[in-house]
Motif scaffolding. Structure first.
Motif, PDB file in Angstrom:
ATOM      1  N   GLU A  77      -2.447  14.057   8.599  1.00  0.00           N
ATOM      2  CA  GLU A  77      -3.663  13.275   8.385  1.00  0.00           C
ATOM      3  C   GLU A  77      -3.598  12.542   7.054  1.00  0.00           C
ATOM      4  N   LEU A  78      -4.289  11.413   7.020  1.00  0.00           N
ATOM      5  CA  LEU A  78      -4.378  10.639   5.788  1.00  0.00           C
ATOM      6  C   LEU A  78      -5.279  11.361   4.791  1.00  0.00           C
ATOM      7  N   VAL A  79      -4.803  11.454   3.563  1.00  0.00           N
ATOM      8  CA  VAL A  79      -5.598  12.028   2.477  1.00  0.00           C
ATOM      9  C   VAL A  79      -6.192  10.913   1.627  1.00  0.00           C
ATOM     10  N   ALA A  80      -5.323  10.023   1.179  1.00  0.00           N
ATOM     11  CA  ALA A  80      -5.773   8.923   0.325  1.00  0.00           C
ATOM     12  C   ALA A  80      -4.754   7.800   0.406  1.00  0.00           C
ATOM     13  N   ARG A  81      -5.250   6.597   0.185  1.00  0.00           N
ATOM     14  CA  ARG A  81      -4.393   5.420   0.267  1.00  0.00           C
ATOM     15  C   ARG A  81      -4.785   4.482  -0.866  1.00  0.00           C
ATOM     16  N   ILE A  82      -3.790   3.796  -1.416  1.00  0.00           N
ATOM     17  CA  ILE A  82      -4.078   2.868  -2.506  1.00  0.00           C
ATOM     18  C   ILE A  82      -3.373   1.547  -2.239  1.00  0.00           C
ATOM     19  N   SER A  83      -4.114   0.466  -2.414  1.00  0.00           N
ATOM     20  CA  SER A  83      -3.558  -0.864  -2.187  1.00  0.00           C
ATOM     21  C   SER A  83      -2.654  -1.271  -3.352  1.00  0.00           C
ATOM     22  N   ALA A  84      -1.940  -2.374  -3.154  1.00  0.00           N
ATOM     23  CA  ALA A  84      -1.089  -2.880  -4.230  1.00  0.00           C
ATOM     24  C   ALA A  84      -1.917  -3.211  -5.468  1.00  0.00           C
ATOM     25  N   GLY A  85      -3.148  -3.578  -5.246  1.00  0.00           N
ATOM     26  CA  GLY A  85      -4.024  -3.915  -6.362  1.00  0.00           C
ATOM     27  C   GLY A  85      -4.743  -2.738  -6.974  1.00  0.00           C
ATOM     28  N   GLY A  86      -4.496  -1.526  -6.428  1.00  0.00           N
ATOM     29  CA  GLY A  86      -5.065  -0.336  -7.044  1.00  0.00           C
ATOM     30  C   GLY A  86      -6.379   0.144  -6.461  1.00  0.00           C
ATOM     31  N   ILE A  87      -6.769  -0.391  -5.320  1.00  0.00           N
ATOM     32  CA  ILE A  87      -8.004   0.065  -4.674  1.00  0.00           C
ATOM     33  C   ILE A  87      -7.684   1.266  -3.798  1.00  0.00           C
ATOM     34  N   GLY A  88      -8.389   2.365  -4.042  1.00  0.00           N
ATOM     35  CA  GLY A  88      -8.131   3.581  -3.296  1.00  0.00           C
ATOM     36  C   GLY A  88      -9.199   3.849  -2.267  1.00  0.00           C
ATOM     37  N   ASN A  89      -8.805   4.495  -1.196  1.00  0.00           N
ATOM     38  CA  ASN A  89      -9.785   5.030  -0.254  1.00  0.00           C
ATOM     39  C   ASN A  89      -9.342   6.418   0.166  1.00  0.00           C
ATOM     40  N   TYR A  90     -10.306   7.221   0.603  1.00  0.00           N
ATOM     41  CA  TYR A  90     -10.097   8.658   0.744  1.00  0.00           C
ATOM     42  C   TYR A  90     -10.636   9.195   2.059  1.00  0.00           C
ATOM     43  N   ALA A 133       0.829  -1.195   0.000  1.00  0.00           N
ATOM     44  CA  ALA A 133       0.000   0.000   0.000  1.00  0.00           C
ATOM     45  C   ALA A 133       0.869   1.252   0.000  1.00  0.00           C
ATOM     46  N   MET A 134       0.360   2.282  -0.649  1.00  0.00           N
ATOM     47  CA  MET A 134       1.010   3.593  -0.635  1.00  0.00           C
ATOM     48  C   MET A 134      -0.054   4.633  -0.345  1.00  0.00           C
ATOM     49  N   GLY A 135       0.398   5.754   0.168  1.00  0.00           N
ATOM     50  CA  GLY A 135      -0.589   6.758   0.523  1.00  0.00           C
ATOM     51  C   GLY A 135      -0.050   8.164   0.460  1.00  0.00           C
ATOM     52  N   TRP A 136      -0.983   9.084   0.496  1.00  0.00           N
ATOM     53  CA  TRP A 136      -0.674  10.511   0.615  1.00  0.00           C
ATOM     54  C   TRP A 136      -1.249  11.021   1.935  1.00  0.00           C
ATOM     55  N   TYR A 137      -0.423  11.740   2.649  1.00  0.00           N
ATOM     56  CA  TYR A 137      -0.820  12.386   3.889  1.00  0.00           C
ATOM     57  C   TYR A 137      -0.551  13.877   3.740  1.00  0.00           C
ATOM     58  N   ARG A 138      -1.145  14.662   4.619  1.00  0.00           N
ATOM     59  CA  ARG A 138      -0.850  16.090   4.604  1.00  0.00           C
ATOM     60  C   ARG A 138      -0.808  16.628   6.022  1.00  0.00           C
ATOM     61  N   GLN A 139      -0.072  17.711   6.161  1.00  0.00           N
ATOM     62  CA  GLN A 139       0.019  18.367   7.463  1.00  0.00           C
ATOM     63  C   GLN A 139      -0.019  19.867   7.251  1.00  0.00           C
ATOM     64  N   ALA A 140      -1.036  20.482   7.807  1.00  0.00           N
ATOM     65  CA  ALA A 140      -1.173  21.933   7.767  1.00  0.00           C
ATOM     66  C   ALA A 140      -0.515  22.521   9.004  1.00  0.00           C
ATOM     67  N   PRO A 141      -0.137  23.790   8.955  1.00  0.00           N
ATOM     68  CA  PRO A 141       0.516  24.415  10.110  1.00  0.00           C
ATOM     69  C   PRO A 141      -0.338  24.297  11.359  1.00  0.00           C
ATOM     70  N   GLY A 142       0.270  23.832  12.431  1.00  0.00           N
ATOM     71  CA  GLY A 142      -0.426  23.720  13.690  1.00  0.00           C
ATOM     72  C   GLY A 142      -1.365  22.541  13.807  1.00  0.00           C
ATOM     73  N   LYS A 143      -1.373  21.682  12.808  1.00  0.00           N
ATOM     74  CA  LYS A 143      -2.278  20.529  12.825  1.00  0.00           C
ATOM     75  C   LYS A 143      -1.486  19.235  12.724  1.00  0.00           C
ATOM     76  N   GLN A 144      -2.152  18.139  13.081  1.00  0.00           N
ATOM     77  CA  GLN A 144      -1.522  16.841  12.967  1.00  0.00           C
ATOM     78  C   GLN A 144      -1.535  16.352  11.526  1.00  0.00           C
TER      79      GLN A 144
END
Length: 113
Positions: free
Chosen positions: A44-57, A31-42
Motif C-alpha cells: 500500500e501507498l504510505v506517502a508520495r512526493i512530487s518533483a516539486g516537493g508536494i507530499g500526500n499521505y 515523483a517518489m514514494g514510500w510503500y509498505r507491505q505487512a505480512p499477508g497484506k497487499q
C-alpha cells in the motif's frame, strides 16, 4: 544502472520514531514514494512526493509521517513519528523515471507494543 537503496529501518517501541532514507542513483526521478507491505497484506501507498516537493499521505499516517526529498542528493526521506504496531511492515521506496517505475528492495520496520 538504476538503483534505489533504502535504509533506516529497525525495531522500535510504540510511540517511537524512525527516519527512513532512500538513495537513488542512475536516473532522475519525478515523483517518489514510500510503500509498505505487512505480512499477508497487499502493498500500500504510505506517502508520495512530487518533483516539486508536494507530499500526500495515506489517511492512516497523516499527521504522524512526513515525506521529504533532497534533489541535490537524489534522496527521499520518510520521518515516522508516533509509531504504532500496525505500522509494522517492509517499507519500499519507489521512483518514477522517464523510462519507467523503479523499486528498492525494502527495509523492515517493526513496532513493538
Amino acid at each position: 544502472q538504476v538503483q534505489l537503496v533504502e535504509s533506516g529501518g529497525g525495531l522500535v517501541q510504540a510511540g517511537g520514531s524512525l527516519r527512513l532514507s532512500c538513495a537513488a542513483s542512475g536516473s532522475s526521478f519525478n515523483a517518489m514514494g514510500w510503500y509498505r507491505q505487512a505480512p499477508g497484506k497487499q502493498r500500500e501507498l504510505v506517502a508520495r512526493i512530487s518533483a516539486g516537493g508536494i507530499g500526500n499521505y495515506a489517511d492512516s499516517v497523516k499527521d504522524r509521517f512526513t515525506i521529504s526529498r533532497d534533489n541535490g542528493k537524489n534522496t527521499v526521506y520518510l520521518q515516522m513519528n508516533s509509531l504504532k504496531p500496525e505500522d509494522t511492515a517492509v517499507y519500499y521506496c519507489q521512483g518514477e523515471a522517464r523510462d519507467g517505475t523503479y523499486w528498492g528492495l525494502g527495509t523492515q520496520v517493526t513496532v513493538s507494543s
